[in-house]
Design a protein around this motif. Structure first.
Motif, PDB file in Angstrom:
ATOM      1  N   GLU A  33       0.865  -1.175   0.000  1.00 15.40           N
ATOM      2  CA  GLU A  33       0.000   0.000   0.000  1.00 15.40           C
ATOM      3  C   GLU A  33       0.910   1.236   0.000  1.00 15.40           C
ATOM      4  O   GLU A  33       2.018   1.196   0.530  1.00 15.40           O
ATOM      5  CB  GLU A  33      -0.902  -0.028   1.241  1.00 15.40           C
ATOM      6  N   GLU A  35       1.002   3.911   1.708  1.00 15.50           N
ATOM      7  CA  GLU A  35       1.453   4.360   3.026  1.00 15.50           C
ATOM      8  C   GLU A  35       2.539   3.465   3.611  1.00 15.50           C
ATOM      9  O   GLU A  35       3.196   3.846   4.571  1.00 15.50           O
ATOM     10  CB  GLU A  35       0.269   4.474   3.983  1.00 15.50           C
ATOM     11  N   ASP A  36       2.735   2.285   3.044  1.00 19.01           N
ATOM     12  CA  ASP A  36       3.778   1.360   3.513  1.00 19.01           C
ATOM     13  C   ASP A  36       5.028   1.421   2.646  1.00 19.01           C
ATOM     14  O   ASP A  36       5.869   0.531   2.698  1.00 19.01           O
ATOM     15  CB  ASP A  36       3.227  -0.076   3.520  1.00 19.01           C
ATOM     16  N   THR A  88      -3.442  -0.617   7.272  1.00 21.20           N
ATOM     17  CA  THR A  88      -3.791   0.365   6.245  1.00 21.20           C
ATOM     18  C   THR A  88      -4.088  -0.329   4.920  1.00 21.20           C
ATOM     19  O   THR A  88      -5.044   0.023   4.224  1.00 21.20           O
ATOM     20  CB  THR A  88      -2.637   1.372   6.055  1.00 21.20           C
ATOM     21  N   THR A  91      -7.551  -1.889   4.135  1.00 22.27           N
ATOM     22  CA  THR A  91      -8.680  -0.967   3.959  1.00 22.27           C
ATOM     23  C   THR A  91      -8.638  -0.274   2.600  1.00 22.27           C
ATOM     24  O   THR A  91      -9.545   0.480   2.268  1.00 22.27           O
ATOM     25  CB  THR A  91      -8.692   0.108   5.069  1.00 22.27           C
ATOM     26  N   SER A  92      -7.608  -0.544   1.822  1.00 23.95           N
ATOM     27  CA  SER A  92      -7.443   0.112   0.523  1.00 23.95           C
ATOM     28  C   SER A  92      -8.018  -0.746  -0.602  1.00 23.95           C
ATOM     29  O   SER A  92      -7.595  -1.881  -0.811  1.00 23.95           O
ATOM     30  CB  SER A  92      -5.947   0.358   0.270  1.00 23.95           C
TER      31      SER A  92
END
Length: 160
Positions: A33, A35-36, A88, A91-92
């Motif tokens: 993701e 954010e990762d 996170t 949820t994407s």
């Protein structure tokens, strides 16, 4: 009276299907993701430091090409898929789409069915674990004690 006959011949070249691990440009494709990204970049550099070649879209994607086509090409040219799973990520919708695309490709090709490595991030809520990843042996990333996971992943990637 004369006739002109034009003959068009189309040649179709068929590439032989390669076995998993043969002639792949990358040892692994890192699915994560956005954010990762920092964690994914750390995983990438650590495994590449151990002699493996990884694909990270942000680094290896071709500018100007459709993103989905880049993921598809990366999957085709990688022996393994390391799926970075975080609270996170699950949820994407985009991450789920990429993961399902990778799983579909791997499961429908018997040569690639054992090439998905779920890598769970610290503090991941296992109660929300994606059911579609339940059939694969999982790994748990621990940034404080990462040496065992690097050995395990490196050994797996070496067994092509």
């Amino acid at each position: 009276l004369s006739w002109n006959i034009v003959l068009h011949i189309n040649l179709i070249l068929i590439q032989p299907q390669v076995m998993a691990g043969e002639n792949n440009e990358f040892n692994f494709y890192l699915l994560h993701e956005d954010e990762d990204l920092d964690t994914a970049a750390h995983i990438l550099t650590t495994l590449e430091g151990r002699g493996h070649r990884g694909f990270l879209m942000e680094r290896d994607g071709m500018p100007g090409r459709p993103i989905i086509g880049g993921h598809e090409l990366a999957l085709d040219n990688s022996t393994y898929v390391i799926v970075v799973i975080s609270n996170t990520a699950i949820t994407s919708g985009w991450w789920k789409f990429k993961m399902e695309m990778a799983l579909h490709q791997r499961i429908t090709n018997p040569m690639l069915s054992e090439t998905v490595i779920p890598l769970y991030m610290p503090y991941f809520d296992m109660a929300t674990k994606p059911k579609s990843l339940g059939m694969f042996v999982e790994c748990f990333y621990d940034s404080d004690n990462a040496a065992p996971i690097w050995d395990k992943l490196s050994n797996c990637l070496s067994n092509q």
